[in-house]
Design a protein around this motif. Sequence first.
Motif, mmCIF file in Angstrom:
data_model
loop_
_atom_site.group_PDB
_atom_site.id
_atom_site.type_symbol
_atom_site.label_atom_id
_atom_site.label_comp_id
_atom_site.label_asym_id
_atom_site.label_seq_id
_atom_site.Cartn_x
_atom_site.Cartn_y
_atom_site.Cartn_z
ATOM 1 N N UNK A 237 -4.614 -1.164 17.131
ATOM 2 C CA UNK A 237 -5.307 -0.243 18.038
ATOM 3 C C UNK A 237 -5.779 1.026 17.334
ATOM 4 N N UNK A 238 -5.038 1.496 16.323
ATOM 5 C CA UNK A 238 -5.438 2.663 15.533
ATOM 6 C C UNK A 238 -4.677 2.638 14.213
ATOM 7 N N UNK A 239 -5.089 3.486 13.262
ATOM 8 C CA UNK A 239 -4.486 3.439 11.931
ATOM 9 C C UNK A 239 -3.017 3.843 11.939
ATOM 10 N N UNK A 240 -2.657 4.800 12.774
ATOM 11 C CA UNK A 240 -1.259 5.227 12.837
ATOM 12 C C UNK A 240 -0.361 4.084 13.297
ATOM 13 N N UNK A 241 -0.791 3.397 14.341
ATOM 14 C CA UNK A 241 -0.034 2.265 14.848
ATOM 15 C C UNK A 241 -0.014 1.138 13.817
ATOM 16 N N UNK A 242 -1.153 0.881 13.209
ATOM 17 C CA UNK A 242 -1.256 -0.163 12.192
ATOM 18 C C UNK A 242 -0.262 0.061 11.051
ATOM 19 N N UNK A 243 -0.213 1.286 10.565
ATOM 20 C CA UNK A 243 0.637 1.569 9.405
ATOM 21 C C UNK A 243 2.119 1.659 9.764
ATOM 22 N N UNK A 244 2.437 1.598 11.056
ATOM 23 C CA UNK A 244 3.836 1.508 11.474
ATOM 24 C C UNK A 244 4.379 0.091 11.267
ATOM 25 N N UNK A 245 3.474 -0.897 11.272
ATOM 26 C CA UNK A 245 3.898 -2.291 11.237
ATOM 27 C C UNK A 245 3.452 -3.059 9.995
ATOM 28 N N UNK A 246 2.453 -2.524 9.265
ATOM 29 C CA UNK A 246 1.863 -3.276 8.158
ATOM 30 C C UNK A 246 1.854 -2.465 6.872
ATOM 31 N N UNK A 247 2.011 -3.169 5.757
ATOM 32 C CA UNK A 247 1.824 -2.597 4.430
ATOM 33 C C UNK A 247 0.517 -3.103 3.838
ATOM 34 N N UNK A 248 -0.049 -2.331 2.902
ATOM 35 C CA UNK A 248 -1.224 -2.760 2.170
ATOM 36 C C UNK A 248 -0.812 -3.558 0.922
ATOM 37 N N UNK A 249 -1.770 -4.310 0.378
ATOM 38 C CA UNK A 249 -1.588 -5.125 -0.825
ATOM 39 C C UNK A 249 -0.681 -6.319 -0.541
ATOM 40 N N UNK A 250 -0.372 -7.090 -1.595
ATOM 41 C CA UNK A 250 0.642 -8.131 -1.511
ATOM 42 C C UNK A 250 2.012 -7.493 -1.702
ATOM 43 N N UNK A 251 3.079 -8.157 -1.273
ATOM 44 C CA UNK A 251 4.416 -7.596 -1.513
ATOM 45 C C UNK A 251 4.704 -7.378 -2.998
ATOM 46 N N UNK A 252 4.023 -8.149 -3.876
ATOM 47 C CA UNK A 252 4.270 -8.061 -5.314
ATOM 48 C C UNK A 252 3.198 -7.286 -6.063
ATOM 49 N N UNK A 253 2.150 -6.810 -5.371
ATOM 50 C CA UNK A 253 1.129 -6.044 -6.065
ATOM 51 C C UNK A 253 -0.279 -6.309 -5.581
ATOM 52 N N UNK A 254 -1.313 -5.964 -6.392
ATOM 53 C CA UNK A 254 -2.704 -6.016 -5.931
ATOM 54 C C UNK A 254 -3.443 -7.322 -6.186
ATOM 55 N N UNK A 255 -2.789 -8.348 -6.747
ATOM 56 C CA UNK A 255 -3.519 -9.574 -7.048
ATOM 57 C C UNK A 255 -2.648 -10.797 -6.810
ATOM 58 N N UNK A 256 -3.342 -11.942 -6.692
ATOM 59 C CA UNK A 256 -2.643 -13.219 -6.510
ATOM 60 C C UNK A 256 -3.361 -14.260 -7.354
ATOM 61 N N UNK A 257 -3.702 -15.428 -6.822
ATOM 62 C CA UNK A 257 -4.207 -16.515 -7.649
ATOM 63 C C UNK A 257 -5.725 -16.522 -7.818
ATOM 64 N N UNK A 258 -6.455 -15.770 -7.006
ATOM 65 C CA UNK A 258 -7.899 -15.770 -7.091
ATOM 66 C C UNK A 258 -8.436 -14.696 -8.012
ATOM 67 N N UNK A 259 -9.696 -14.315 -7.785
ATOM 68 C CA UNK A 259 -10.333 -13.320 -8.650
ATOM 69 C C UNK A 259 -10.612 -12.010 -7.918
ATOM 70 N N UNK A 260 -9.921 -11.779 -6.804
ATOM 71 C CA UNK A 260 -10.098 -10.531 -6.059
ATOM 72 C C UNK A 260 -8.943 -9.576 -6.341
ATOM 73 N N UNK A 261 -9.291 -8.345 -6.637
ATOM 74 C CA UNK A 261 -8.314 -7.266 -6.767
ATOM 75 C C UNK A 261 -8.219 -6.576 -5.423
#
Length: 228
Positions: free
Chosen positions: A8-32
């Motif tokens: 509903x808004x950024x404050x609420x969003x950041x109460x429940x979600x983290x940014x990035x992957x749990x292990x960092x900014x990349x995984x198996x593809x080519x997106x950072x």
Amino acid sequence: MIPQSSFSNYSNFESYWNYLYPWGPSHKGTALMLGNSSYHEHIYLNNSVLTLKATRNNHKLGGKKFNYLSGTIYAKKHIEVNSQYPNYSICGDFKVPTIKGTWPAFWITCTTSWPPEVDILEFKGSTFNNFNIFQIHKNVPTSIDRTNISSPNDWNTFCFYMDRINNNDVSLSLSLNNMSIITHNGTGFVLKQFWLIIDLQMEGSSGNPGPSSDTFYYLRNVKIISNY
């Protein structure tokens, strides 16, 4: 655990979600992956819809080349089936890109080992969704179902249900628009902790080259209910 109003808004969003992957900014593809509380070019909210955007942008980090900048998020709370919380319902509405080189997903993976993993939504550059259950034990077969989605660019509801059977095993069910796709047992899933991840990865196993124009992945009404 996560209410339908978390977008509903950024404050609420950041109460429940983290940014990035749990292990960092990349995984198996080519997106950072990029994203933090002051950076919303690739992860942004509008009218309770969360958008993940991938942009073609050659970039290097730690000597590795990335062809895209994109966004991913994961739930702050772990999912764990136990005697206190024996049941989980994980649902959301999604509009997904399906052209070659796009790799949107909505999935849980164990915090301490791989497998187990369950892919609730995973498109790999086509209109087929991959409903996958990766088991812990090698002698228990992995369940994979590729279902063609007639209108993936419209809103579709993907759900996952995990219910405790005994002290070791759970029942797993994956559905699309309230229609069951896979029902299977998960051996050894009890007391395992899981991350819930939503990401717009690019290329990798979804093919290459990916699109040169911006790619968008839309989400709404994502929620986790324990003891539903």
